[in-house]
Design an enzyme around this catalytic site. Sequence first.
Site, PDB file in Angstrom:
ATOM      1  N   HIS A   1      -3.252  -5.298   1.545  1.00 42.88           N
ATOM      2  CA  HIS A   1      -2.595  -5.577   2.834  1.00 42.88           C
ATOM      3  C   HIS A   1      -2.535  -7.074   3.113  1.00 42.88           C
ATOM      4  O   HIS A   1      -3.394  -7.594   3.841  1.00 42.88           O
ATOM      5  CB  HIS A   1      -3.376  -4.877   3.952  1.00 42.88           C
TER       6      HIS A   1
ATOM      7  N   CYS B   1       0.837  -1.208   0.000  1.00 41.01           N
ATOM      8  CA  CYS B   1       0.000   0.000   0.000  1.00 41.01           C
ATOM      9  C   CYS B   1       0.877   1.265   0.000  1.00 41.01           C
ATOM     10  O   CYS B   1       1.502   1.565  -1.005  1.00 41.01           O
ATOM     11  CB  CYS B   1      -0.999  -0.067   1.148  1.00 41.01           C
TER      12      CYS B   1
ATOM     13  N   GLU C   1      -0.741  -8.600   5.078  1.00 40.82           N
ATOM     14  CA  GLU C   1      -0.418  -8.878   6.492  1.00 40.82           C
ATOM     15  C   GLU C   1      -1.689  -8.992   7.338  1.00 40.82           C
ATOM     16  O   GLU C   1      -1.625  -9.406   8.483  1.00 40.82           O
ATOM     17  CB  GLU C   1       0.519  -7.787   7.052  1.00 40.82           C
TER      18      GLU C   1
HETATM   19  N1  GLN Z   1      -3.350   6.484   0.888  1.00 39.79           N
HETATM   20  C1  GLN Z   1      -2.142   6.150   1.601  1.00 39.79           C
HETATM   21  C2  GLN Z   1      -0.923   6.866   1.016  1.00 39.79           C
HETATM   22  O1  GLN Z   1      -1.020   7.585   0.113  1.00 39.79           O
HETATM   23  C3  GLN Z   1      -1.905   4.661   1.577  1.00 39.79           C
HETATM   24  C4  GLN Z   1      -2.936   3.936   2.419  1.00 39.79           C
HETATM   25  C5  GLN Z   1      -2.436   2.684   3.060  1.00 39.79           C
HETATM   26  O2  GLN Z   1      -1.233   2.418   3.112  1.00 39.79           O
HETATM   27  N2  GLN Z   1      -3.328   1.935   3.613  1.00 39.79           N
HETATM   28  O3  GLN Z   1       0.157   6.676   1.487  1.00 39.79           O
END
Ligand code: GLN
Length: 211
Positions: free
Chosen positions: A182, A80, A184
């Site tokens: 995610h 992410c 994890e």
């Molecule tokens: N929107 C977040 C970002 O720009 C990422 C979101 C997340 O890691 N769950 O870093």
Amino acid sequence: MSPTIGVFALQGDVREHLRVLDAVGAHAMGVRRLGELEQCDGLVIPGGESTTMFKLARTFDLFEPIRQRVKEGMPVFGTCAGMIMLADRVEDGTADQETLGGLDITVRRNAFGRQVASFEGDLDFAGLDDPVHAIFIRAPWVEQAGPGVEVLARIDDDSAAGAAAGRIVAVRQGSLMATSFHPEVGGDDRIHRMFVDLVSSRCLTTGTDTD
Ligand code: GLN
């Protein structure tokens, strides 16, 4: 022969990654300073907020050292916000946003939109027999991937997915892996296992001693 895998721990979803890495046989440790980074054979950059993460990495003098390790071929797995940190190019970032880079991809931050910021679904994942149950939280998608990038997973290419249909959400390029979602969270450790195998095979080829 368990490799030491760090989790970038200045910001984000650190604990779950440490738990899963330990569960799949790695020696996992939080990384907040250079001395800790130096002990690691591989690194996970967790979910969190990429616009804060790069600033903290700079403040704690980890940004350039991690970038250097990436250049030297250290395996890194970004989830992410971690995917954003590994991307060479970012759409919808802040004006001052910097990334470590290394993956020849363009990511779009918060790509799935604010209305459907968080959702889950089953995805086929290259190298895994059964689909992965993927949890997306204000996730990016990969808008464009260069020729050296292997696509590991996409959103189903069906019209119900709207603008997200067919979007790339997991990639690998050399020693770097990234997922928009995610892995994890949710009890499926197969993607972490894949990363630990990548780190272990890299330790064997470079002759690094992993005890
Ligand atoms: N929107 C977040 C970002 O720009 C990422 C979101 C997340 O890691 N769950 O870093």
